[in-house]
Design a protein around this motif. Structure first.
Motif, PDB file in Angstrom:
ATOM      1  N   LEU A   9       0.827  -1.214   0.000  1.00 25.18           N
ATOM      2  CA  LEU A   9       0.000   0.000   0.000  1.00 25.18           C
ATOM      3  C   LEU A   9       0.858   1.260   0.000  1.00 25.18           C
ATOM      4  O   LEU A   9       0.484   2.287  -0.588  1.00 25.18           O
ATOM      5  CB  LEU A   9      -0.926  -0.015   1.233  1.00 25.18           C
ATOM      6  N   SER A  10       2.004   1.189   0.650  1.00 29.46           N
ATOM      7  CA  SER A  10       2.920   2.337   0.633  1.00 29.46           C
ATOM      8  C   SER A  10       3.422   2.611  -0.778  1.00 29.46           C
ATOM      9  O   SER A  10       3.532   3.770  -1.204  1.00 29.46           O
ATOM     10  CB  SER A  10       4.100   2.069   1.582  1.00 29.46           C
ATOM     11  N   ILE A  12       1.802   1.974  -3.492  1.00 23.41           N
ATOM     12  CA  ILE A  12       0.681   2.579  -4.240  1.00 23.41           C
ATOM     13  C   ILE A  12       0.506   4.037  -3.853  1.00 23.41           C
ATOM     14  O   ILE A  12       0.296   4.909  -4.705  1.00 23.41           O
ATOM     15  CB  ILE A  12      -0.618   1.784  -3.971  1.00 23.41           C
ATOM     16  N   ARG A  13       0.598   4.326  -2.552  1.00 20.81           N
ATOM     17  CA  ARG A  13       0.378   5.692  -2.077  1.00 20.81           C
ATOM     18  C   ARG A  13       1.439   6.658  -2.625  1.00 20.81           C
ATOM     19  O   ARG A  13       1.129   7.798  -2.950  1.00 20.81           O
ATOM     20  CB  ARG A  13       0.380   5.690  -0.543  1.00 20.81           C
ATOM     21  N   HIS A  14       2.678   6.198  -2.736  1.00 26.28           N
ATOM     22  CA  HIS A  14       3.755   7.059  -3.241  1.00 26.28           C
ATOM     23  C   HIS A  14       3.905   7.009  -4.770  1.00 26.28           C
ATOM     24  O   HIS A  14       4.829   7.632  -5.314  1.00 26.28           O
ATOM     25  CB  HIS A  14       5.089   6.660  -2.600  1.00 26.28           C
ATOM     26  N   ARG A  15       3.006   6.263  -5.430  1.00 22.23           N
ATOM     27  CA  ARG A  15       3.011   6.175  -6.896  1.00 22.23           C
ATOM     28  C   ARG A  15       4.367   5.698  -7.435  1.00 22.23           C
ATOM     29  O   ARG A  15       4.917   6.230  -8.402  1.00 22.23           O
ATOM     30  CB  ARG A  15       2.653   7.528  -7.513  1.00 22.23           C
ATOM     31  N   ASP A  54       7.589   3.277   6.053  1.00 21.55           N
ATOM     32  CA  ASP A  54       6.166   3.456   6.339  1.00 21.55           C
ATOM     33  C   ASP A  54       5.620   2.277   7.144  1.00 21.55           C
ATOM     34  O   ASP A  54       4.773   2.454   8.051  1.00 21.55           O
ATOM     35  CB  ASP A  54       5.387   3.600   5.022  1.00 21.55           C
TER      36      ASP A  54
END
Length: 343
Positions: A9-10, A12-15, A54
């Motif tokens: 998920l980290s 994905i969040r940071h692209r 993260d």
């Protein structure tokens, strides 16, 4: 499993996926640059470090997270072996277990920024001389010195070197930027007519080949007979050429230079075809029958001289002995005749 999900998920969040796509495009465009591949590896490391940070900041135990990564990578928990010595996984473990002193890291970063800016400023500017004065050696003109940069002075290429000089004569040119002008306006052909008109009064017929130099002051000097059917005829032709009116000197870069010409002089009133045969006979007496003959830079047989119309000849140059060998190699050992026809 929860730690693995948090890790992804980290990303994905940071692209990070978008960053990877952009980097792969850069690698495709700059495939020849090895530094792009290095930058791609470093980017992957930073993305993993960021995702690991993260995960740990969410409260997961580092030892359990490390064990989870082992199981994900290998399916079991082996001892660390040489295979992990330089691997990204080992570097991630080291980053997760490394104590981070945030205050000191920020302090080091703040101190390095001025150094980096100073280095960029130093290497972004080039030194350039605003004015360099030097005394030209041996009377050399100031225009011959080219200012390149501070501490570097390079002599500008000599324009006179582009023009062909006479063999063995350092200050005499065969071709100048502006050729001499007979009586200030005429060409070599006009001088040919002037000489032939006076040589026509000679009591014998024949052709004399001679050379002369137009000096810097426009006078004619160094008249030399190269070929003549009779010594007296050669002397008469040389006197006519030496009595030439003043020329306008040839120049290179606006400076007068000495220029050498080769000129055929027709003595006596003769038929053109007869003159051509006499000229051929004169050459055959002074040059071996195996001599090379070039007309407008094209090699021809010596028999061609017998049928030539001398009125169509602009100039004739004769090379013998070592001078012919230097220019034309072993084939020129018997002599070389260069004939230039009028255009």
């Amino acid at each position: 499993m929860a730690a693995v999900v948090a890790h992804e998920l980290s990303h994905i969040r940071h692209r990070h996926s978008a960053e990877r796509i952009v980097m792969e495009c850069v690698k495709a465009l700059l495939w020849w640059n090895p530094f792009v591949r290095i930058a791609a590896r470093r980017l992957a490391e930073v993305e993993e470090y960021e995702a690991d940070r993260d995960v740990l900041t969410q409260g997961y135990d580092p030892s359990e997270y490390i064990a989870t990564i082992f199981k994900t990578q290998f399916g079991y928990s082996p001892d660390i072996a040489n295979g992990l010595r330089d691997s990204l996984t080992k570097k991630r473990f080291q980053m997760m277990t490394k104590h981070s002193g945030d205050s000191r890291a920020l302090l080091r970063l703040a101190g390095s920024i001025p150094v980096v800016l100073l280095l960029l400023a130093c290497f972004s500017f080039t030194s350039q001389a605003t004015e360099i004065r030097t005394d030209p050696p041996n009377g050399q003109n100031d225009s011959d010195i080219e200012i390149v940069s501070v501490g570097t002075i390079r002599k500008a290429p000599d324009t006179q070197e582009r023009y062909r000089k006479a063999k063995g004569e350092a200050d005499v040119y065969l071709v100048a930027e502006k050729m001499p002008l007979f009586e200030g306006k005429g060409t070599l052909q006009d001088f040919q007519h002037w000489v032939d008109a006076r040589a026509a009064e000679y009591d014998r017929s024949g052709k004399v080949i001679l050379t002369f130099v137009v000096e810097k002051n426009g006078s004619v000097a160094e008249v030399q007979v190269l070929d003549t059917p009779d010594p007296a005829m050669g002397e008469a032709a040389a006197r006519i050429v030496a009595s030439s009116p003043a020329w306008k000197a040839g120049t290179i870069d606006g400076e007068p230079v000495r220029v050498r010409y080769t000129l055929p002089v027709r003595c006596g009133k003769t038929d053109p075809q007869t003159t051509g045969r006499q000229a051929s006979a004169g050459h055959s007496r002074s040059i071996d029958q195996k001599a090379l003959v070039f007309i407008d830079d094209k090699e021809v047989k010596q028999d061609t001289l017998k049928t030539m119309n001398p009125d169509l000849i602009e100039s004739i140059s004769v090379y013998k002995d070592s001078s012919a060998v230097v220019r034309y190699g072993e084939r020129g050992k018997n002599g070389v005749i260069l004939i230039k026809m009028k255009q």
